[in-house]
Design a protein around this motif. Structure first.
Motif, PDB file in Angstrom:
ATOM      1  N   VAL A  83      -2.364 -58.845  17.160  1.00 34.25           N
ATOM      2  CA  VAL A  83      -3.618 -59.229  17.807  1.00 34.25           C
ATOM      3  C   VAL A  83      -3.919 -60.717  17.592  1.00 34.25           C
ATOM      4  CG1 VAL A  83      -6.111 -58.793  17.846  1.00 34.25           C
ATOM      5  CG2 VAL A  83      -4.503 -56.876  17.731  1.00 34.25           C
ATOM      6  N   PHE A 125      -6.820 -67.120   4.209  1.00 32.62           N
ATOM      7  CA  PHE A 125      -8.189 -67.565   4.503  1.00 32.62           C
ATOM      8  C   PHE A 125      -9.053 -67.144   3.321  1.00 32.62           C
ATOM      9  CE2 PHE A 125     -12.360 -66.137   6.023  1.00 32.62           C
ATOM     10  CZ  PHE A 125     -12.813 -67.211   6.772  1.00 32.62           C
ATOM     11  N   GLU A 170      -1.804 -67.064   8.198  1.00 32.64           N
ATOM     12  CA  GLU A 170      -1.331 -65.756   7.733  1.00 32.64           C
ATOM     13  C   GLU A 170      -1.144 -65.814   6.223  1.00 32.64           C
ATOM     14  OE1 GLU A 170      -0.785 -62.546   8.836  1.00 32.64           O
ATOM     15  OE2 GLU A 170      -0.264 -62.317   6.731  1.00 32.64           O
ATOM     16  N   ARG A 171      -1.709 -64.827   5.543  1.00 28.15           N
ATOM     17  CA  ARG A 171      -1.644 -64.854   4.073  1.00 28.15           C
ATOM     18  C   ARG A 171      -0.253 -64.482   3.560  1.00 28.15           C
ATOM     19  NH1 ARG A 171      -5.147 -59.501   2.687  1.00 28.15           N
ATOM     20  NH2 ARG A 171      -3.549 -58.271   3.668  1.00 28.15           N
ATOM     21  N   THR A 193      -0.929 -52.062  22.182  1.00 27.39           N
ATOM     22  CA  THR A 193      -0.871 -52.052  23.647  1.00 27.39           C
ATOM     23  C   THR A 193      -1.911 -52.999  24.233  1.00 27.39           C
ATOM     24  OG1 THR A 193      -0.315 -49.707  23.486  1.00 27.39           O
ATOM     25  CG2 THR A 193      -0.916 -50.539  25.670  1.00 27.39           C
ATOM     26  N   ILE A 198      -9.606 -52.560  14.922  1.00 27.10           N
ATOM     27  CA  ILE A 198      -8.561 -52.633  15.962  1.00 27.10           C
ATOM     28  C   ILE A 198      -7.441 -51.672  15.572  1.00 27.10           C
ATOM     29  CG2 ILE A 198      -7.151 -54.112  17.403  1.00 27.10           C
ATOM     30  CD1 ILE A 198     -10.123 -54.820  17.565  1.00 27.10           C
ATOM     31  N   GLY A 233      -4.331 -50.702  19.679  1.00 32.29           N
ATOM     32  CA  GLY A 233      -4.444 -52.149  19.483  1.00 32.29           C
ATOM     33  C   GLY A 233      -3.196 -52.934  19.864  1.00 32.29           C
ATOM     34  N   ILE A 270      -0.641 -53.961   9.755  1.00 30.37           N
ATOM     35  CA  ILE A 270      -0.684 -52.736  10.572  1.00 30.37           C
ATOM     36  C   ILE A 270       0.368 -52.809  11.678  1.00 30.37           C
ATOM     37  CG2 ILE A 270      -2.190 -51.170  11.870  1.00 30.37           C
ATOM     38  CD1 ILE A 270      -4.578 -52.823  10.826  1.00 30.37           C
ATOM     39  N   SER A 271       0.600 -54.029  12.169  1.00 31.12           N
ATOM     40  CA  SER A 271       1.541 -54.192  13.294  1.00 31.12           C
ATOM     41  C   SER A 271       2.975 -53.837  12.920  1.00 31.12           C
ATOM     42  CB  SER A 271       1.466 -55.625  13.830  1.00 31.12           C
ATOM     43  OG  SER A 271       0.155 -55.914  14.253  1.00 31.12           O
ATOM     44  N   VAL A 320       4.289 -47.450  20.425  1.00 33.70           N
ATOM     45  CA  VAL A 320       4.138 -46.819  21.740  1.00 33.70           C
ATOM     46  C   VAL A 320       3.269 -47.713  22.623  1.00 33.70           C
ATOM     47  CG1 VAL A 320       3.076 -44.866  22.965  1.00 33.70           C
ATOM     48  CG2 VAL A 320       4.460 -44.458  20.920  1.00 33.70           C
TER      49      VAL A 320
HETATM   50  C1  LIG Z   1      -0.149 -45.112  12.070  1.00 29.90           C
HETATM   51  C2  LIG Z   1      -0.496 -46.031  13.215  1.00 29.90           C
HETATM   52  C3  LIG Z   1       0.082 -45.836  14.470  1.00 29.90           C
HETATM   53  C4  LIG Z   1      -0.239 -46.684  15.525  1.00 29.90           C
HETATM   54  N1  LIG Z   1       0.417 -46.545  16.710  1.00 29.90           N
HETATM   55  C5  LIG Z   1       0.132 -47.375  17.738  1.00 29.90           C
HETATM   56  C6  LIG Z   1       0.851 -47.276  18.950  1.00 29.90           C
HETATM   57  O1  LIG Z   1       1.794 -46.517  19.076  1.00 29.90           O
HETATM   58  N2  LIG Z   1       0.475 -48.072  19.981  1.00 29.90           N
HETATM   59  C7  LIG Z   1      -0.555 -48.949  19.882  1.00 29.90           C
HETATM   60  O2  LIG Z   1      -0.889 -49.587  20.879  1.00 29.90           O
HETATM   61  N3  LIG Z   1      -1.210 -49.113  18.699  1.00 29.90           N
HETATM   62  C8  LIG Z   1      -0.874 -48.368  17.632  1.00 29.90           C
HETATM   63  N4  LIG Z   1      -1.508 -48.522  16.438  1.00 29.90           N
HETATM   64  C9  LIG Z   1      -2.504 -49.579  16.298  1.00 29.90           C
HETATM   65  C10 LIG Z   1      -1.846 -50.938  16.124  1.00 29.90           C
HETATM   66  O3  LIG Z   1      -0.762 -50.865  15.227  1.00 29.90           O
HETATM   67  C11 LIG Z   1      -2.903 -51.921  15.597  1.00 29.90           C
HETATM   68  O4  LIG Z   1      -4.048 -51.849  16.422  1.00 29.90           O
HETATM   69  C12 LIG Z   1      -2.413 -53.356  15.621  1.00 29.90           C
HETATM   70  O5  LIG Z   1      -1.133 -53.458  15.027  1.00 29.90           O
HETATM   71  C13 LIG Z   1      -3.409 -54.213  14.857  1.00 29.90           C
HETATM   72  O6  LIG Z   1      -2.921 -55.534  14.841  1.00 29.90           O
HETATM   73  P1  LIG Z   1      -3.733 -56.633  14.063  1.00 29.90           P
HETATM   74  O7  LIG Z   1      -3.065 -57.921  14.386  1.00 29.90           O
HETATM   75  O8  LIG Z   1      -5.187 -56.479  14.351  1.00 29.90           O
HETATM   76  O9  LIG Z   1      -3.586 -56.245  12.520  1.00 29.90           O
HETATM   77  P2  LIG Z   1      -2.381 -56.579  11.517  1.00 29.90           P
HETATM   78  O10 LIG Z   1      -1.070 -56.353  12.135  1.00 29.90           O
HETATM   79  O11 LIG Z   1      -2.664 -55.887  10.237  1.00 29.90           O
HETATM   80  O12 LIG Z   1      -2.526 -58.137  11.332  1.00 29.90           O
HETATM   81  C14 LIG Z   1      -3.537 -58.696  10.528  1.00 29.90           C
HETATM   82  C15 LIG Z   1      -2.920 -59.802   9.720  1.00 29.90           C
HETATM   83  O13 LIG Z   1      -3.941 -60.462   9.018  1.00 29.90           O
HETATM   84  C16 LIG Z   1      -3.421 -60.872   7.776  1.00 29.90           C
HETATM   85  N5  LIG Z   1      -4.542 -61.159   6.878  1.00 29.90           N
HETATM   86  C17 LIG Z   1      -5.404 -60.284   6.320  1.00 29.90           C
HETATM   87  N6  LIG Z   1      -6.288 -60.938   5.531  1.00 29.90           N
HETATM   88  C18 LIG Z   1      -5.968 -62.257   5.621  1.00 29.90           C
HETATM   89  C19 LIG Z   1      -6.514 -63.444   5.038  1.00 29.90           C
HETATM   90  N7  LIG Z   1      -7.561 -63.422   4.198  1.00 29.90           N
HETATM   91  N8  LIG Z   1      -5.936 -64.625   5.339  1.00 29.90           N
HETATM   92  C20 LIG Z   1      -4.869 -64.697   6.200  1.00 29.90           C
HETATM   93  N9  LIG Z   1      -4.312 -63.600   6.758  1.00 29.90           N
HETATM   94  C21 LIG Z   1      -4.872 -62.402   6.480  1.00 29.90           C
HETATM   95  C22 LIG Z   1      -2.564 -59.697   7.355  1.00 29.90           C
HETATM   96  O14 LIG Z   1      -1.607 -60.081   6.374  1.00 29.90           O
HETATM   97  C23 LIG Z   1      -1.930 -59.284   8.663  1.00 29.90           C
HETATM   98  O15 LIG Z   1      -0.685 -59.917   8.902  1.00 29.90           O
HETATM   99  C24 LIG Z   1      -1.182 -47.724  15.341  1.00 29.90           C
HETATM  100  C25 LIG Z   1      -1.732 -47.932  14.076  1.00 29.90           C
HETATM  101  C26 LIG Z   1      -1.381 -47.115  13.011  1.00 29.90           C
HETATM  102  C27 LIG Z   1      -1.937 -47.390  11.656  1.00 29.90           C
END
Ligand SMILES: Cc1cc2nc3c(=O)[nH]c(=O)nc-3n(C[C@H](O)[C@H](O)[C@H](O)COP(=O)(O)OP(=O)(O)OC[C@H]3O[C@@H](n4cnc5c(N)ncnc54)[C@H](O)[C@@H]3O)c2cc1C
Length: 365
Positions: free
Chosen positions: A14, A172, A33-34, A350, A344, A348, A42-43, A49
């Motif tokens: 995201v 951060f 990115e930390r 997709t 998210i 998220g 989570i990604s 999917v």
């Molecule tokens: C079991 C499961 C199955 C899923 N399946 C699907 C699916 O099939 N299809 C789909 O569309 N979605 C799916 N999702 C949802 C999807 O994976 C998430 O919505 C998406 O990956 C979220 O991305 P993100 O970038 O918000 O979070 P993240 O990928 O967690 O990225 C956040 C980043 O922020 C960093 N961070 C945190 N705190 C700090 C800080 N203080 N300073 C700097 N960096 C920091 C973290 O290290 C991390 O890299 C699933 C989720 C789960 C848990």
């Protein structure tokens, strides 16, 4: 003058998609990115999917951004040669009592603008997937799977090609509003203070902690985080039984334990939904019993001993057990120049490119 137009916290799918959306609109962007790699949150722990967008309530951000994000994602994956398969999905009723849930799903899919959804009889479904047990099924031809890490690397490449930076090992630590935007404190091996006109929090499970560290962000506006763990089991010693994604009707709070064959041909089942009180990625082998029960409803031939504990992911949920499942929160109103993303969870990945466009639209409004 500030160091950057926009600082984005978090280099998951995201945050990177936000970075790409903003960089291609001409903004100077830094993604903090930390961790020492991108996409390890989570990604890195999900089903990969590409959801068609059937399940989400009318008018929700999830419904709108999933459908828009899916279109944008397929186009991006194709143009950037990232591996993906539009393999399709069957949502199956294994007994008559489950058919009304599929009827509701079909209506919701039509309201959400999901293309190509059609009914299959049990015989039609078995003609496509001979090992399937189903009395009726819905086919969703637009659902697919993809290489989420290839996607994130392609996004990073685009950010850098547009003059932006992705800075690793740079947590951060907090921000304070300034006359020009925000002063951001960055920790890690080389702590720094940087200035930015605008700030985006896309920190996944860390979003609430980050928001608490922003001066002037009222704690009452920070939604409570609940950890919705999802466990997976892999199929060992048996050939992957189905080519398509196979889903049961949805369960409260999640889409239900499903089957997928990944791009490498490995078959997996999951995720289930287990509320936990801290980040814990260990898969308890004892959970296999409920997986055998669920999976055998749609795949009776699952042999004993074939399920192996695999991996787990944690959804950043904004609701607890038994509470109504909420929507994504895209908060652009608490502080000028700030967009904070909370909750998210799925879909998220997709939706990520559409979330990026939404964030860019908020910041240029
Ligand atoms: C079991 C499961 C199955 C899923 N399946 C699907 C699916 O099939 N299809 C789909 O569309 N979605 C799916 N999702 C949802 C999807 O994976 C998430 O919505 C998406 O990956 C979220 O991305 P993100 O970038 O918000 O979070 P993240 O990928 O967690 O990225 C956040 C980043 O922020 C960093 N961070 C945190 N705190 C700090 C800080 N203080 N300073 C700097 N960096 C920091 C973290 O290290 C991390 O890299 C699933 C989720 C789960 C848990």
């Amino acid at each position: 003058m500030t160091d950057f137009d926009v600082v984005i916290v978090g280099a998951g799918a995201v945050g990177l998609a936000c970075g790409y959306a903003l960089a291609k609109r001409g903004k100077s962007v830094a993604v903090l990115e930390r961790e020492s790699v991108i996409g390890s949150g989570i990604s890195a722990r999900n089903s990969e999917v590409i959801h068609a967008g059937l399940h989400y309530p009318t008018g929700s951000l999830k419904a709108r951004l999933c459908v828009a994000g899916r279109h944008a994602l397929y186009a991006f994956l194709k143009s950037h040669n990232v591996a993906h398969q539009r393999c399709g999905k069957l949502i199956v009723a294994t007994e008559d009592s489950e058919i009304p849930a599929l009827e509701r799903l079909k209506q919701q899919a039509e309201i959400n603008g999901v293309e190509g959804i059609r009914w299959l009889t049990g015989a039609d479904a078995r003609a496509l997937e001979p090992q399937l047990n189903a009395v009726m099924a819905l086919e969703s031809p637009e659902s697919g799977i993809f290489d989420s890490h290839g996607y994130m690397f392609a996004l990073q490449g685009e950010i850098e090609a547009h003059g932006g930076v992705v800075v690793l090992a740079s947590p951060f630590e907090g921000a304070a509003p300034s006359t020009e935007g925000f002063t951001v404190r960055v920790g890690g091996p080389t702590p720094a203070s940087i200035s930015t006109s605008q700030l985006v929090i896309a920190a996944g499970l860390g979003a609430q902690t980050c928001a608490h560290a922003i001066e002037g962000f009222p704690p009452a506006r920070i939604p409570q985080l609940h950890y919705g763990k999802g466990n997976y089991f892999a199929l060992a010693g048996v050939k992957a039984p189905f080519a398509r994604l196979i889903y049961p009707p949805p369960i409260p709070g999640a889409l239900g334990t499903h089957y997928r064959r990944d791009l490498g041909g490995i078959a997996r089942f999951g995720p289930d939904l287990q509320f936990v009180d801290h980040e814990d990625y260990v898969v308890d082998p004892a959970r296999a019993a409920s997986f055998y029960q669920t999976v055998r409803r749609f795949w009776p031939a699952l042999p004993d001993g074939a399920l192996q504990p695999d991996y787990a992911g944690i959804r950043p949920k904004l609701h607890g057990p038994g509470e109504h499942q909420g929507d994504f929160v895209i908060d652009s109103e608490t502080l000028p120049g700030l967009v904070a993303l909370f909750g998210i969870e799925s879909p998220g990945l997709t939706s990520s490119m559409a979330i990026g466009d939404e964030v860019a639209a908020h910041l240029s409004a």
